[in-house]
Enzyme design. Structure first.
Site, PDB file in Angstrom:
ATOM      1  N   ASP A  95       0.878  -1.151   0.000  1.00  0.00           N
ATOM      2  CA  ASP A  95       0.000   0.000   0.000  1.00  0.00           C
ATOM      3  C   ASP A  95       0.924   1.211   0.000  1.00  0.00           C
ATOM      4  O   ASP A  95       1.840   1.265   0.822  1.00  0.00           O
ATOM      5  CB  ASP A  95      -0.753  -0.037   1.340  1.00  0.00           C
ATOM      6  CG  ASP A  95      -2.120   0.556   1.273  1.00  0.00           C
ATOM      7  OD1 ASP A  95      -2.540   0.957   0.181  1.00  0.00           O
ATOM      8  OD2 ASP A  95      -2.763   0.605   2.340  1.00  0.00           O
ATOM      9  N   ASP A  97       0.520   5.242   0.184  1.00  0.00           N
ATOM     10  CA  ASP A  97      -0.442   6.345   0.331  1.00  0.00           C
ATOM     11  C   ASP A  97       0.285   7.677   0.451  1.00  0.00           C
ATOM     12  O   ASP A  97       1.153   7.834   1.321  1.00  0.00           O
ATOM     13  CB  ASP A  97      -1.270   6.159   1.615  1.00  0.00           C
ATOM     14  CG  ASP A  97      -2.271   5.035   1.514  1.00  0.00           C
ATOM     15  OD1 ASP A  97      -2.641   4.665   0.382  1.00  0.00           O
ATOM     16  OD2 ASP A  97      -2.682   4.513   2.571  1.00  0.00           O
TER      17      ASP A  97
END
Ligand code: ROI
Length: 132
Positions: A95, A97
């Site tokens: 992930d 971000d």
């Protein structure tokens, strides 16, 4: 050039190794340089508990890209690394971000900056504090 802070997280397939691979790909994004890396923090999952612990890290980059171009580059890396979006808040290979992009405030369908959840998440704030 803009300084951007990016949170990385992984809890599948040797998460520490996945963070290293992500860092290598991020270092290859055109006109983008990694300028700081926090240490890797082992954290309990936020959300469903029936998944492995996460490895989390925050980095700073200096980039000539705009925020959306950086987002698309990070999404390409997630896809390349085999991220599949199945269970909501479920386990993930990687992930990436964007937390902050200079001092820009952005509110579009695919990108909200500053990241709207960052101030609730120790697994983001602690490594971020480390590199600030
Ligand atoms: N929990 C932790 N500890 N670390 C993460 O990176 C993380 N990422 C997520 C969810 C599933 C919300 N939980 C997390 O996307």
């Amino acid at each position: 050039m803009t300084i951007s802070y990016i949170a990385l997280g992984s809890n599948l397939n040797n998460p520490k190794k996945q963070l290293k691979i992500a860092l290598r790909y991020i270092s290859e994004i055109p006109t983008t340089k990694i300028t700081a890396e926090s240490s890797v923090h082992k954290t309990k999952p936020l959300g469903p508990q029936d998944q492995p612990d996460f490895m989390n890290q925050v980095i700073a980059v200096e980039t000539a890209l705009n925020a959306h171009a950086l987002l698309y580059a990070l999404q390409a890396i997630e896809n390349l690394m085999g991220r599949v979006r199945t269970v909501h808040w479920g386990p993930r290979i990687i992930d990436c971000d964007i937390l902050r992009f200079g001092d820009e405030i952005i509110d579009t369908d695919d990108l909200i900056i500053p990241h709207p959840e960052m101030h609730h998440r120790d697994f983001v704030l602690i490594p971020l504090a480390e590199i600030l």
